[in-house]
Design a protein around this motif. Structure first.
Motif, PDB file in Angstrom:
ATOM      1  N   LEU A 105      -6.353 -42.622 -41.218  1.00 51.65           N
ATOM      2  CA  LEU A 105      -7.005 -43.517 -42.211  1.00 51.65           C
ATOM      3  C   LEU A 105      -6.802 -42.745 -43.694  1.00 51.65           C
ATOM      4  O   LEU A 105      -6.664 -41.464 -43.575  1.00 51.65           O
ATOM      5  CB  LEU A 105      -8.387 -43.603 -41.800  1.00 51.65           C
TER       6      LEU A 105
ATOM      7  N   VAL B  57     -12.460 -41.561 -46.474  1.00 53.89           N
ATOM      8  CA  VAL B  57     -13.883 -41.454 -45.700  1.00 53.89           C
ATOM      9  C   VAL B  57     -14.971 -41.682 -46.557  1.00 53.89           C
ATOM     10  O   VAL B  57     -14.923 -41.079 -47.570  1.00 53.89           O
ATOM     11  CB  VAL B  57     -13.875 -40.440 -44.740  1.00 53.89           C
TER      12      VAL B  57
ATOM     13  N   TRP C 113     -15.578 -40.879 -30.301  1.00 53.03           N
ATOM     14  CA  TRP C 113     -14.273 -41.587 -30.468  1.00 53.03           C
ATOM     15  C   TRP C 113     -13.060 -41.265 -29.771  1.00 53.03           C
ATOM     16  O   TRP C 113     -11.952 -42.054 -30.263  1.00 53.03           O
ATOM     17  CB  TRP C 113     -14.074 -41.524 -32.155  1.00 53.03           C
TER      18      TRP C 113
ATOM     19  N   TYR D   3      -8.254 -37.672 -38.202  1.00 55.18           N
ATOM     20  CA  TYR D   3      -8.809 -39.053 -38.683  1.00 55.18           C
ATOM     21  C   TYR D   3      -8.080 -39.174 -40.169  1.00 55.18           C
ATOM     22  O   TYR D   3      -7.406 -40.343 -40.183  1.00 55.18           O
ATOM     23  CB  TYR D   3     -10.230 -38.681 -39.375  1.00 55.18           C
TER      24      TYR D   3
ATOM     25  N   PHE E 142      -9.919 -43.733 -30.324  1.00 54.91           N
ATOM     26  CA  PHE E 142      -9.499 -43.311 -31.563  1.00 54.91           C
ATOM     27  C   PHE E 142      -8.713 -41.893 -31.762  1.00 54.91           C
ATOM     28  O   PHE E 142      -7.783 -41.990 -32.342  1.00 54.91           O
ATOM     29  CB  PHE E 142     -10.452 -43.680 -32.969  1.00 54.91           C
TER      30      PHE E 142
ATOM     31  N   GLY F 144     -11.423 -47.065 -44.414  1.00 58.58           N
ATOM     32  CA  GLY F 144     -12.029 -45.965 -43.536  1.00 58.58           C
ATOM     33  C   GLY F 144     -13.290 -46.163 -43.199  1.00 58.58           C
ATOM     34  O   GLY F 144     -13.666 -47.522 -42.941  1.00 58.58           O
ATOM     35  N   THR F 145     -14.079 -45.386 -42.626  1.00 58.49           N
ATOM     36  CA  THR F 145     -15.589 -45.533 -42.194  1.00 58.49           C
ATOM     37  C   THR F 145     -16.526 -44.696 -42.867  1.00 58.49           C
ATOM     38  O   THR F 145     -16.344 -43.652 -43.318  1.00 58.49           O
ATOM     39  CB  THR F 145     -15.377 -45.113 -40.630  1.00 58.49           C
TER      40      THR F 145
ATOM     41  N   HIS G 213     -20.227 -47.021 -39.193  1.00 64.30           N
ATOM     42  CA  HIS G 213     -20.025 -46.075 -37.752  1.00 64.30           C
ATOM     43  C   HIS G 213     -20.431 -46.961 -36.666  1.00 64.30           C
ATOM     44  O   HIS G 213     -21.616 -47.539 -36.543  1.00 64.30           O
ATOM     45  CB  HIS G 213     -20.770 -44.671 -37.842  1.00 64.30           C
TER      46      HIS G 213
ATOM     47  N   THR H 105     -14.654 -49.390 -35.124  1.00 64.32           N
ATOM     48  CA  THR H 105     -14.662 -49.605 -36.589  1.00 64.32           C
ATOM     49  C   THR H 105     -13.318 -48.599 -37.172  1.00 64.32           C
ATOM     50  O   THR H 105     -12.771 -49.076 -38.109  1.00 64.32           O
ATOM     51  CB  THR H 105     -16.046 -49.300 -37.133  1.00 64.32           C
ATOM     52  N   PRO H 106     -13.031 -47.577 -36.585  1.00 66.45           N
ATOM     53  CA  PRO H 106     -12.010 -47.005 -37.144  1.00 66.45           C
ATOM     54  C   PRO H 106     -10.583 -47.642 -36.969  1.00 66.45           C
ATOM     55  O   PRO H 106      -9.694 -47.846 -37.774  1.00 66.45           O
ATOM     56  CB  PRO H 106     -11.992 -45.556 -36.578  1.00 66.45           C
TER      57      PRO H 106
ATOM     58  N   PHE I 215     -16.859 -39.274 -40.154  1.00 69.85           N
ATOM     59  CA  PHE I 215     -15.663 -39.006 -39.273  1.00 69.85           C
ATOM     60  C   PHE I 215     -16.076 -38.276 -38.143  1.00 69.85           C
ATOM     61  O   PHE I 215     -15.099 -38.295 -37.022  1.00 69.85           O
ATOM     62  CB  PHE I 215     -14.459 -38.615 -40.008  1.00 69.85           C
TER      63      PHE I 215
END
Length: 250
Positions: A39, A42, A17, A35, A21, A8-9, A218, A224-225, A12
């Motif tokens: 994924l 988080v 994004w 999200y 994303f 994850g990141t 982030h 990155t996601p 969120f």
């Protein structure tokens, strides 16, 4: 049994994004379900600046599927007090709201700030006072903590040493001290070869039954996601299942 990989990141709630994303127009309460559809975990970063509440934790937990996990970066000011003064007085209120996540809590991320050199006495007090029901992931940012004595103290307490990769310190050793691996990938750029290399490094740990959380930083563009999803796709045999409870998540 093979271990579970959750990628994850850090955070969120980034409408920027969308549409890269998130689906176009995704906003507000729709961000977390969108999200969690892609994924499996988080790392909550806003909780580092504002204490999470019971109601907020419960609301977040209700918006994600059973196999999803939250890790919570604990409030900076409370963590500083718990480490520097009296953990017995500060940890209960600092960690109490995490119970509202129920079985969707993966770990509490406790950070010892850069510039705070290794202090075994303070670490021992912190570990002794830590609530046993809350999985602890400890990020000690000063290099002086990266020694066997620290690792042994964490192993004895069942606490996880966070492994952090940065532009200045790439390819860190994967030091295992607890029941799962907690990896923070903070470099500015990750390409296909970098993700391939990390998948290859993680596979032996996962194949040996070790679970892993891997979080990318982030970024404003929403790359990155995508990295987190791409890393998970490289190791599909270690994807979480909907039936997993906290024990399966580490």
């Amino acid at each position: 049994m093979a271990g579970t990989l959750r990628t994850g990141t850090s955070g969120f709630a980034y409408p920027g994004w969308s549409p890269g994303f998130y689906p176009a127009g995704t906003r507000g309460d729709a961000l977390l379900p969108a999200y969690a559809a892609r994924l499996a975990a988080v790392e909550l970063s806003g909780t580092y600046y504002r204490q999470v509440t019971d109601s907020q934790a419960a609301a977040w937990a209700a918006r994600v599927p059973p196999a999803f996990r939250f890790t919570v970066k604990l409030l900076r000011s409370g963590s500083l007090r718990a480490y520097a003064t009296d953990p017995g007085a500060n940890l209960p209120w600092l960690t109490a709201p995490l119970a509202a996540f129920g079985d969707r809590l993966g770990a509490a991320l406790f950070r010892i700030q850069a510039g705070q050199a290794r202090d075994d006495a303070r670490l021992d007090r912190l570990l002794a006072a830590w609530p046993s029901a809350t999985p602890l992931a400890l990020e000690a940012q000063d290099p002086s903590w990266q020694v066997d004595e620290t690792h042994e103290r964490l192993r004895a307490a069942g606490a996880v040493l966070v492994v952090t990769e940065t532009d200045e310190a790439p390819d860190p050793p994967l030091t295992i001290t607890g029941p799962f691996l907690y990896l923070r990938l903070r470099r500015t750029m990750y390409g296909t070869a970098d993700l391939d290399a990390w998948a290859a490094r993680l596979e032996p740990f996962l194949a040996d039954g070790r679970d892993a959380f891997v979080f990318f930083r982030h970024d404003e563009r929403g790359a990155t996601p995508g990295h987190a999803a791409a890393l998970a796709m490289r190791l599909p045999q270690h994807a979480p299942t909907s039936a997993q409870g906290r024990g399966d998540a580490g």
